[in-house]
Design an enzyme around this catalytic site. Sequence first.
Site, mmCIF file in Angstrom:
data_model
loop_
_atom_site.group_PDB
_atom_site.id
_atom_site.type_symbol
_atom_site.label_atom_id
_atom_site.label_comp_id
_atom_site.label_asym_id
_atom_site.label_seq_id
_atom_site.Cartn_x
_atom_site.Cartn_y
_atom_site.Cartn_z
ATOM 1 N N GLY A 154 1.927 1.861 8.787
ATOM 2 C CA GLY A 154 1.519 2.967 7.926
ATOM 3 C C GLY A 154 0.581 2.579 6.806
ATOM 4 N N GLU A 155 0.476 1.283 6.515
ATOM 5 C CA GLU A 155 -0.347 0.856 5.388
ATOM 6 C C GLU A 155 -1.817 0.807 5.780
ATOM 7 O OE1 GLU A 155 1.036 -2.634 3.323
ATOM 8 O OE2 GLU A 155 3.071 -2.293 4.039
ATOM 9 N N ALA A 156 -2.652 1.408 4.926
ATOM 10 C CA ALA A 156 -4.081 1.493 5.224
ATOM 11 C C ALA A 156 -4.725 0.121 5.363
ATOM 12 C CB ALA A 156 -4.789 2.287 4.125
ATOM 13 N N ILE A 159 -3.915 -1.365 8.775
ATOM 14 C CA ILE A 159 -4.666 -0.681 9.827
ATOM 15 C C ILE A 159 -6.123 -1.139 9.819
ATOM 16 C CG2 ILE A 159 -5.433 1.565 10.684
ATOM 17 C CD1 ILE A 159 -2.931 2.768 9.373
#
Length: 370
Positions: A154-156, A159
Amino acid sequence: MATFNLADLTPDEKEMLAGIRKRKAELLEEIEQIRGELTQVNAEIEGLDIVEDDSKGNPKSKQMSIGRKKFNMDPKKGIEYLVEHGLLNHTAEEVAEFLYKGEGLNKSAVGDYLGEKNDFNIAVLQKFIECHDFNDLILVQALRQFLWSFRLPGEAQKIDRMMECFAKRYCDLNPGVFTSHDTCYILSFAIIMLNTSLHNPSVKDKPTLEMFITMNRGINEGKDLPRELLESLYESIRTEPFKIPEDDGNDLMHTFFNPDREGWLWKQAVYCYQMVGIIPLENIQVRHVDERIRPNSFELYSKNSEFIKACKTDADGRVVEGKHTVYRMASASPEEKEAWIKSIQASISHNPFFDMLQVRKKRVSTALKS
């Protein structure tokens, strides 16, 4: 044996008899259910006995099973356990191959490990992507293969690192398809966002082909990509959404045993002594609340005044959807309130893909102007 005539019974006695018969039927149903459960439990026990017998003859197999379970709860500790017991060499190649095979591994845990920002994990990520063969695949096919091998975290920032490596690997194996891996990176994000927008029931306004084409104008080092390419990508996603690995239960265990923050909160003046629900921090905001009855309060609220995507257990223990646009909570002190708000704000993301896509587009545009 005593007998009686139903006609001789009073209304109250008839009602009591009907209740007894109903309860008898319920008890018989419960007995059958228990018998079924006992049969299932016995089968599971027999299965466990077989596993134990195998592990006695092969202790390494048991250690490997323990290592996988540890990895699913805490990836770093799981890898350390496997290395300490000689089941895995501490090299990027071996760890990457172990994750790529994924036998018994939770794909959310794999994604979390691959996204970590340290030299060894980044090296593992690069080797993990090298396990994939994207040669002669169109971009959407490569993405389908890549996104099935783990769950995006979920962490930008995580990603971003993973998609950066993917784009570079794809361009290395398919030279000439894109002028730079920045183009591949941006288009990959656009495809993922398109998949979400087209197939997420909560998205009401579905993007059209023309919107998708407009979204990707100028990303090929200032030039447009061929319309035929964008049309084929759009049609591929429209007719067949990405197959994303489903959570298998270990995701929740991994999350709850590794929270960013944990503690006690009051919810709407009711003290919760156990976890009774989940509130995903997606498309919501957090704000301070002045509450005289319950000080140190704050609220989670929907930005669009829609129901927050939450679930909880009702009085009967069933999991049901929450039907609230606001969740009000309170902490024990002003300091804890500020800490909770800060932690929640750091975790909230309306769409990390969109943020990173805009940053990369801006970077490419600035480079072209210079």
